[in-house]
Design an enzyme around this catalytic site. Structure first.
Site, PDB file in Angstrom:
ATOM      1  N   HIS A 109       0.833  -1.207   0.000  1.00 37.74           N
ATOM      2  CA  HIS A 109       0.000   0.000   0.000  1.00 37.74           C
ATOM      3  C   HIS A 109       0.872   1.264   0.000  1.00 37.74           C
ATOM      4  O   HIS A 109       0.596   2.211  -0.720  1.00 37.74           O
ATOM      5  CB  HIS A 109      -0.892   0.038   1.252  1.00 37.74           C
ATOM      6  CG  HIS A 109      -1.879  -1.074   1.371  1.00 37.74           C
ATOM      7  ND1 HIS A 109      -2.002  -1.862   2.495  1.00 37.74           N
ATOM      8  CD2 HIS A 109      -2.813  -1.543   0.498  1.00 37.74           C
ATOM      9  CE1 HIS A 109      -2.963  -2.745   2.319  1.00 37.74           C
ATOM     10  NE2 HIS A 109      -3.475  -2.583   1.122  1.00 37.74           N
ATOM     11  N   LYS A 143     -17.856  -5.846   8.306  1.00 36.65           N
ATOM     12  CA  LYS A 143     -16.644  -6.642   8.569  1.00 36.65           C
ATOM     13  C   LYS A 143     -16.180  -6.387   9.986  1.00 36.65           C
ATOM     14  O   LYS A 143     -16.467  -5.338  10.557  1.00 36.65           O
ATOM     15  CB  LYS A 143     -15.531  -6.211   7.615  1.00 36.65           C
ATOM     16  CG  LYS A 143     -15.627  -6.804   6.224  1.00 36.65           C
ATOM     17  CD  LYS A 143     -14.335  -6.539   5.483  1.00 36.65           C
ATOM     18  CE  LYS A 143     -14.396  -6.991   4.033  1.00 36.65           C
ATOM     19  NZ  LYS A 143     -13.230  -6.528   3.282  1.00 36.65           N
ATOM     20  N   ARG A 201      -2.312  -6.493  -8.194  1.00 36.35           N
ATOM     21  CA  ARG A 201      -1.230  -7.445  -7.939  1.00 36.35           C
ATOM     22  C   ARG A 201      -1.222  -8.522  -8.998  1.00 36.35           C
ATOM     23  O   ARG A 201      -0.431  -8.507  -9.907  1.00 36.35           O
ATOM     24  CB  ARG A 201      -1.395  -8.076  -6.553  1.00 36.35           C
ATOM     25  CG  ARG A 201      -0.874  -7.230  -5.446  1.00 36.35           C
ATOM     26  CD  ARG A 201      -1.429  -7.644  -4.123  1.00 36.35           C
ATOM     27  NE  ARG A 201      -2.880  -7.490  -4.109  1.00 36.35           N
ATOM     28  CZ  ARG A 201      -3.622  -7.607  -3.024  1.00 36.35           C
ATOM     29  NH1 ARG A 201      -3.079  -7.928  -1.878  1.00 36.35           N
ATOM     30  NH2 ARG A 201      -4.924  -7.420  -3.086  1.00 36.35           N
ATOM     31  N   SER A 222      -2.856  -7.737   3.151  1.00 33.64           N
ATOM     32  CA  SER A 222      -3.158  -7.523   4.574  1.00 33.64           C
ATOM     33  C   SER A 222      -3.525  -8.843   5.246  1.00 33.64           C
ATOM     34  O   SER A 222      -3.150  -9.086   6.396  1.00 33.64           O
ATOM     35  CB  SER A 222      -4.319  -6.539   4.721  1.00 33.64           C
ATOM     36  OG  SER A 222      -3.984  -5.296   4.192  1.00 33.64           O
TER      37      SER A 222
HETATM   38  P1  ADP Z   1      -9.672  -3.742  -0.332  1.00 36.74           P
HETATM   39  O1  ADP Z   1      -9.744  -2.310  -0.771  1.00 36.74           O
HETATM   40  O2  ADP Z   1     -10.092  -4.667  -1.432  1.00 36.74           O
HETATM   41  O3  ADP Z   1     -10.289  -4.008   0.999  1.00 36.74           O
HETATM   42  P2  ADP Z   1      -6.897  -3.468   0.514  1.00 36.74           P
HETATM   43  O4  ADP Z   1      -7.171  -2.474   1.549  1.00 36.74           O
HETATM   44  O5  ADP Z   1      -6.014  -4.611   0.922  1.00 36.74           O
HETATM   45  O6  ADP Z   1      -8.130  -4.117  -0.167  1.00 36.74           O
HETATM   46  O7  ADP Z   1      -6.177  -2.787  -0.722  1.00 36.74           O
HETATM   47  C1  ADP Z   1      -6.475  -1.519  -1.234  1.00 36.74           C
HETATM   48  C2  ADP Z   1      -5.904  -1.409  -2.634  1.00 36.74           C
HETATM   49  O8  ADP Z   1      -4.501  -1.644  -2.609  1.00 36.74           O
HETATM   50  C3  ADP Z   1      -6.456  -2.411  -3.636  1.00 36.74           C
HETATM   51  O9  ADP Z   1      -6.528  -1.756  -4.890  1.00 36.74           O
HETATM   52  C4  ADP Z   1      -5.428  -3.507  -3.671  1.00 36.74           C
HETATM   53  O10 ADP Z   1      -5.438  -4.182  -4.915  1.00 36.74           O
HETATM   54  C5  ADP Z   1      -4.166  -2.692  -3.497  1.00 36.74           C
HETATM   55  N1  ADP Z   1      -3.071  -3.486  -2.929  1.00 36.74           N
HETATM   56  C6  ADP Z   1      -3.084  -4.268  -1.838  1.00 36.74           C
HETATM   57  N2  ADP Z   1      -1.894  -4.862  -1.640  1.00 36.74           N
HETATM   58  C7  ADP Z   1      -1.082  -4.427  -2.645  1.00 36.74           C
HETATM   59  C8  ADP Z   1       0.263  -4.699  -3.026  1.00 36.74           C
HETATM   60  N3  ADP Z   1       1.012  -5.556  -2.354  1.00 36.74           N
HETATM   61  N4  ADP Z   1       0.740  -4.075  -4.134  1.00 36.74           N
HETATM   62  C9  ADP Z   1      -0.050  -3.234  -4.847  1.00 36.74           C
HETATM   63  N5  ADP Z   1      -1.326  -2.960  -4.558  1.00 36.74           N
HETATM   64  C10 ADP Z   1      -1.850  -3.542  -3.468  1.00 36.74           C
END
Ligand code: ADP
Length: 164
Positions: free
Chosen positions: A17, A41, A90, A128
């Site tokens: 992130h 959630k 990803r 995460s």
């Molecule tokens: P969500 O929004 O689906 O609950 P997250 O908070 O984990 O998921 O992720 C927010 C955004 O960051 C999403 O677009 C996800 O694809 C992206 N993301 C998560 N992990 C990574 C990573 N390792 N590299 C690049 N983008 C990521």
């Protein structure tokens, strides 16, 4: 003035992130990180805790602001007067869901574009949920998350242990 929104759960924020935040903050005038408060959630960290950690992590980035939000992303984007939604991609597994979300949001708000940053190779495996899993079994997560996040997770795990 180009304003982007990077929305997510960030439960917890990982180096993946942080990489998306840093790279997109360099491309827009202002980046808003939207922390989703999803009441359905049960997250490890409350939205407030996630906002505070992200504020700490981005404190040296002058054009990044952190806000919690609930409900539809398009409504939040409208309120924030954002031009772009930024999401990270990803692997192929992210693609279907992200495409569906982007197209739905485009139908709801045609002016709002979604752009994708492909993950940096070194973080392509990082999520995460795996961080939480590794931490729950006492594994070392220092390569996955900023130090402040690793400390907060350790505190959470200790509290959980003392309750169980
Ligand atoms: P969500 O929004 O689906 O609950 P997250 O908070 O984990 O998921 O992720 C927010 C955004 O960051 C999403 O677009 C996800 O694809 C992206 N993301 C998560 N992990 C990574 C990573 N390792 N590299 C690049 N983008 C990521």
């Amino acid at each position: 003035m180009l304003r982007g929104i990077y929305p997510g759960s960030f439960d917890p924020v990982t180096f993946g992130h942080v990489d998306v935040i840093t790279r997109s903050a360099g491309k827009v005038d202002e980046l808003i990180v939207g922390v989703l408060n999803n009441k359905a959630k049960s997250p490890l960290f409350s939205a407030e805790e996630r906002v505070r950690m992200l504020e700490e992590i981005t404190k040296e980035m002058p054009n990044v602001r952190i806000f919690p939000f609930e409900g539809l992303l398009v409504d939040f984007a409208r309120k924030m007067k954002a031009d772009l939604v930024i999401r990270g991609l990803r692997a192929i597994t992210d693609f279907e869901y992200e495409l569906q979300m982007a197209q739905t949001n485009h139908k709801l708000e045609p002016e709002l574009e979604t752009v994708f940053l492909t993950t940096s190779l070194e973080y392509s495996y990082l999520s995460s949920s795996t961080v939480k899993e590794v931490a729950a079994f006492g594994g070392d997560i220092s390569r996955f998350v900023p130090e402040i996040v690793a400390d907060r997770i350790a505190e959470k795990m200790k509290k959980k242990e003392s309750v169980d």
